[in-house]
Design a protein around this motif. Structure first.
Motif, mmCIF file in Angstrom:
data_model
loop_
_atom_site.group_PDB
_atom_site.id
_atom_site.type_symbol
_atom_site.label_atom_id
_atom_site.label_comp_id
_atom_site.label_asym_id
_atom_site.label_seq_id
_atom_site.Cartn_x
_atom_site.Cartn_y
_atom_site.Cartn_z
ATOM 1 N N CYS A 49 -1.987 19.543 -18.194
ATOM 2 C CA CYS A 49 -1.710 18.977 -16.871
ATOM 3 C C CYS A 49 -1.331 20.073 -15.893
ATOM 4 N N ARG A 50 -1.613 19.791 -14.619
ATOM 5 C CA ARG A 50 -1.205 20.662 -13.522
ATOM 6 C C ARG A 50 -0.649 19.797 -12.413
ATOM 7 N N CYS A 51 0.124 20.396 -11.546
ATOM 8 C CA CYS A 51 0.679 19.679 -10.403
ATOM 9 C C CYS A 51 -0.391 19.650 -9.314
ATOM 10 N N LEU A 52 -0.976 18.470 -9.102
ATOM 11 C CA LEU A 52 -2.073 18.282 -8.160
ATOM 12 C C LEU A 52 -1.725 17.180 -7.167
ATOM 13 N N GLN A 53 -2.492 17.120 -6.080
ATOM 14 C CA GLN A 53 -2.372 15.983 -5.167
ATOM 15 C C GLN A 53 -2.717 14.718 -5.945
ATOM 16 N N ALA A 54 -2.285 13.572 -5.454
ATOM 17 C CA ALA A 54 -2.552 12.305 -6.128
ATOM 18 C C ALA A 54 -4.047 12.056 -6.328
ATOM 19 N N ASP A 55 -4.885 12.605 -5.434
ATOM 20 C CA ASP A 55 -6.332 12.412 -5.563
ATOM 21 C C ASP A 55 -6.999 13.487 -6.418
ATOM 22 N N GLY A 56 -6.201 14.385 -7.022
ATOM 23 C CA GLY A 56 -6.719 15.401 -7.922
ATOM 24 C C GLY A 56 -7.059 16.721 -7.270
ATOM 25 N N LEU A 57 -6.934 16.817 -5.955
ATOM 26 C CA LEU A 57 -7.221 18.079 -5.271
ATOM 27 C C LEU A 57 -6.046 19.043 -5.424
ATOM 28 N N GLU A 58 -6.346 20.319 -5.267
ATOM 29 C CA GLU A 58 -5.296 21.336 -5.322
ATOM 30 C C GLU A 58 -4.323 21.130 -4.169
ATOM 31 N N LEU A 59 -3.056 21.412 -4.410
ATOM 32 C CA LEU A 59 -2.060 21.358 -3.351
ATOM 33 C C LEU A 59 -2.184 22.606 -2.495
ATOM 34 N N GLY A 60 -2.045 22.451 -1.195
ATOM 35 C CA GLY A 60 -2.088 23.589 -0.286
ATOM 36 C C GLY A 60 -0.819 24.408 -0.372
ATOM 37 N N ARG A 61 -0.776 25.490 0.338
ATOM 38 C CA ARG A 61 0.405 26.360 0.334
ATOM 39 C C ARG A 61 1.427 25.927 1.385
ATOM 40 N N HIS A 62 1.109 24.901 2.138
ATOM 41 C CA HIS A 62 2.020 24.396 3.161
ATOM 42 C C HIS A 62 2.437 22.993 2.764
ATOM 43 N N GLY A 63 3.385 22.448 3.452
ATOM 44 C CA GLY A 63 3.827 21.092 3.171
ATOM 45 C C GLY A 63 4.891 21.064 2.091
ATOM 46 N N THR A 64 5.089 19.896 1.510
ATOM 47 C CA THR A 64 6.170 19.697 0.552
ATOM 48 C C THR A 64 5.910 20.347 -0.799
ATOM 49 N N ASN A 65 4.657 20.714 -1.101
ATOM 50 C CA ASN A 65 4.280 21.288 -2.401
ATOM 51 C C ASN A 65 4.601 20.348 -3.549
ATOM 52 N N THR A 66 4.612 19.061 -3.261
ATOM 53 C CA THR A 66 4.867 18.067 -4.299
ATOM 54 C C THR A 66 3.586 17.307 -4.594
ATOM 55 N N GLY A 67 3.448 16.906 -5.831
ATOM 56 C CA GLY A 67 2.260 16.173 -6.247
ATOM 57 C C GLY A 67 2.551 15.357 -7.488
ATOM 58 N N VAL A 68 1.532 15.223 -8.333
ATOM 59 C CA VAL A 68 1.617 14.417 -9.552
ATOM 60 C C VAL A 68 1.073 15.264 -10.702
ATOM 61 N N CYS A 69 1.797 15.306 -11.821
ATOM 62 C CA CYS A 69 1.294 16.020 -13.003
ATOM 63 C C CYS A 69 0.095 15.253 -13.541
ATOM 64 N N SER A 70 -1.057 15.905 -13.513
ATOM 65 C CA SER A 70 -2.305 15.237 -13.873
ATOM 66 C C SER A 70 -3.206 16.182 -14.638
ATOM 67 N N ARG A 71 -4.055 15.588 -15.453
ATOM 68 C CA ARG A 71 -5.168 16.345 -16.011
ATOM 69 C C ARG A 71 -6.191 16.410 -14.897
ATOM 70 N N ALA A 72 -6.676 17.572 -14.586
ATOM 71 C CA ALA A 72 -7.613 17.730 -13.474
ATOM 72 C C ALA A 72 -8.815 16.810 -13.639
ATOM 73 N N SER A 73 -9.319 16.659 -14.842
ATOM 74 C CA SER A 73 -10.510 15.838 -15.065
ATOM 75 C C SER A 73 -10.237 14.357 -14.825
ATOM 76 N N GLU A 74 -8.989 13.920 -15.008
ATOM 77 C CA GLU A 74 -8.634 12.512 -14.779
ATOM 78 C C GLU A 74 -8.798 12.128 -13.323
ATOM 79 N N ARG A 75 -8.388 13.008 -12.439
ATOM 80 C CA ARG A 75 -8.364 12.690 -11.022
ATOM 81 C C ARG A 75 -9.704 12.961 -10.347
#
Length: 135
Positions: free
Chosen positions: A66-92
């Motif tokens: 798992c990685r910390c990704l946006q809820a839709d599975g995209l990479e998180l940007g370097r700006h903003g809250t830097n919060t997401g959802v622990c997900s398997r990339a392939s799931e999202r």
């Protein structure tokens, strides 16, 4: 200051204002730069499908695949809250190679607890307890 579950204003939080009490973070599952979030405690080594903090890097998620990704599975940007959802990339994103992005087989926790299967390639991070090692 907002308590766990209270709304917070992301812009103010990012400007350093104490929108949330104690160690709470203004959480947005897509790492937003503006709008409203929710004051949440975010665990280091978060479990799959739980809120995570991408700034923790490899320590953000407990499971090796798992990685910390946006809820839709995209990479998180370097700006903003830097919060997401622990997900398997392939799931999202819909792909499924049978392996996580780390290349390790599924099912082995990155930070294994006592008597759990561990992956020695994580070295010091293989075990959740500092006084244990993966053999």
């Amino acid at each position: 200051k907002g308590e766990e579950g209270d709304l917070c204003v992301i812009e103010r939080f990012l400007d350093g204002e104490r929108e949330c009490a104690r160690d709470l973070k203004c959480y947005d599952p897509d790492g937003a730069e503006f709008g409203f979030g929710i004051c949440r405690h975010i665990e280091k080594h978060a479990r799959r499908n739980k809120p995570c903090n991408a700034l923790l890097g490899e320590s953000a998620c407990h499971d090796a695949d798992c990685r910390c990704l946006q809820a839709d599975g995209l990479e998180l940007g370097r700006h903003g809250t830097n919060t997401g959802v622990c997900s398997r990339a392939s799931e999202r994103t819909g792909g499924d190679s049978g392996r996580g992005d780390s290349g390790r087989a599924r099912g082995v926790d990155k930070f294994a607890r006592r008597d759990e299967l561990c992956d020695a390639s994580f070295r010091r991070d293989a075990c959740a307890d500092a006084d244990h090692e993966c053999l």
